[in-house]
Enzyme design. Structure first.
Site, short mmCIF file in Angstrom:
data_model
loop_
_atom_site.label_atom_id
_atom_site.label_comp_id
_atom_site.label_asym_id
_atom_site.label_seq_id
_atom_site.Cartn_x
_atom_site.Cartn_y
_atom_site.Cartn_z
N ARG A 178 -16.50 2.81 -42.64
CA ARG A 178 -15.33 3.48 -41.92
C ARG A 178 -14.61 4.36 -43.06
O ARG A 178 -14.25 5.74 -42.52
CB ARG A 178 -14.74 2.56 -41.18
CG ARG A 178 -15.27 2.10 -39.92
CD ARG A 178 -14.34 1.06 -39.18
NE ARG A 178 -13.06 1.87 -38.59
CZ ARG A 178 -12.01 1.32 -38.09
NH1 ARG A 178 -12.00 0.13 -38.14
NH2 ARG A 178 -11.17 2.16 -37.45
N CYS A 234 -4.84 0.71 -42.71
CA CYS A 234 -6.11 0.44 -41.97
C CYS A 234 -6.37 1.29 -40.83
O CYS A 234 -6.07 2.38 -40.98
CB CYS A 234 -6.13 -1.24 -41.75
SG CYS A 234 -4.74 -1.47 -40.58
#
Length: 281
Positions: A178, A234
């Site tokens: 990611r 995040c």
């Protein structure tokens, strides 16, 4: 003070008058599973706090997928479960401590540092054979008075001002794929904030799901020893929290959370986006 307590410690001290146990179980994509699991069984005396109902505000155009909650409402909730200035809060979940760390960070942000996460979480507690119950805890209302620490939180504009700033290091806590922009199943845009280093939050756990000791956490961040400021993010501001905790365990002091994180960053079309692994570039 350590921010992680052992299973043995909680078994021995869980009924102490000043200890407040909080069950933070929650699964993304199945938001009722945590509460359902709690109603089925939980650590005796534990109260349930929900990631999206209690530890987050409703999603809006900006602010990310899990914006910070209304602080007055959170303070009232904490008071209702017995958290006052003398309380020692122990939070647990069954997802490696990610959700429990969110509560840990919020309490720290509200000026309450007497809080820790349970090493190994609920899964380890049951595997070890410690007692569980489906009985609700005894209410013991208290008054929680927050003392907000704004210096440990950054907004999107404050992060933008720090891009390329000498001495400031950005840490992306998501999975490497990611971070690199190779896949993105949650947010509409893949990639990372330019200049960020990747430190997957689960690398702070052992293969058995236990919290790594401070010396091993320090090894994860050894290249940051000269950093003047560390900014952690995040996807939505939740799994960044265990990295904030790990950095503190490793001895870093000037650690800040970008709570909106990637999901907030990409809500502004003008914000720059990077892909690939910048540490290998």
């Amino acid at each position: 003070m350590s921010h992680v307590v052992s299973q043995e410690w909680l078994f021995e001290h869980g009924t102490d008058d000043h200890v407040v146990i909080v069950d933070c179980r929650f699964a993304l994509g199945n938001p009722t599973s945590g509460r359902t699991g709690y109603d089925t069984d939980h650590i005796p005396g534990a109260f349930y706090i929900d990631l999206e109902e209690d530890l987050s505000a409703p999603k809006a155009a900006h602010g990310g997928r899990h914006p910070l909650p209304n602080l007055d409402e959170l303070a009232a909730k904490l008071g209702r479960i017995g958290v006052d200035s003398d309380a020692f809060v122990v939070a647990y979940d069954d997802q490696g401590g990610a959700m429990a760390s969110r509560l840990w960070w919020l309490l720290t942000y509200l000026g309450h540092e007497r809080v820790a996460i349970l090493d190994g979480g609920y899964t380890k507690w049951k595997e070890t054979g410690y007692p569980v119950t489906d009985e609700p805890p005894v209410e013991r209302a208290a008054e929680f008075r927050p003392h907000v620490r704004p210096e440990i939180l950054l907004s999107v504009d404050e992060v933008k001002q720090r891009l390329g700033r000498p001495g400031t290091v950005l840490i992306d806590s998501r999975e490497p794929r990611r971070y690199e922009g190779l896949e993105e199943a949650i947010d509409p845009v893949a990639g990372h904030i330019p200049g960020a280093k990747n430190r997957f939050w689960k690398d702070g756990l052992t293969a058995e799901g236990l919290w790594r000791p401070a010396s091993e956490q320090a090894e994860r961040f050894t290249d940051l020893k000269d950093a003047e400021e560390i900014v952690v993010y995040c996807g939505s501001g939740v799994t960044a929290c265990p990295n904030v905790l790990a950095l503190q365990q490793a001895g870093f002091t000037n650690v800040k959370l970008y709570a909106g994180s990637w999901s907030d960053w990409i809500s502004y079309e003008e914000n720059p986006i990077a892909t690939g692994n910048e540490e290998r570039a």
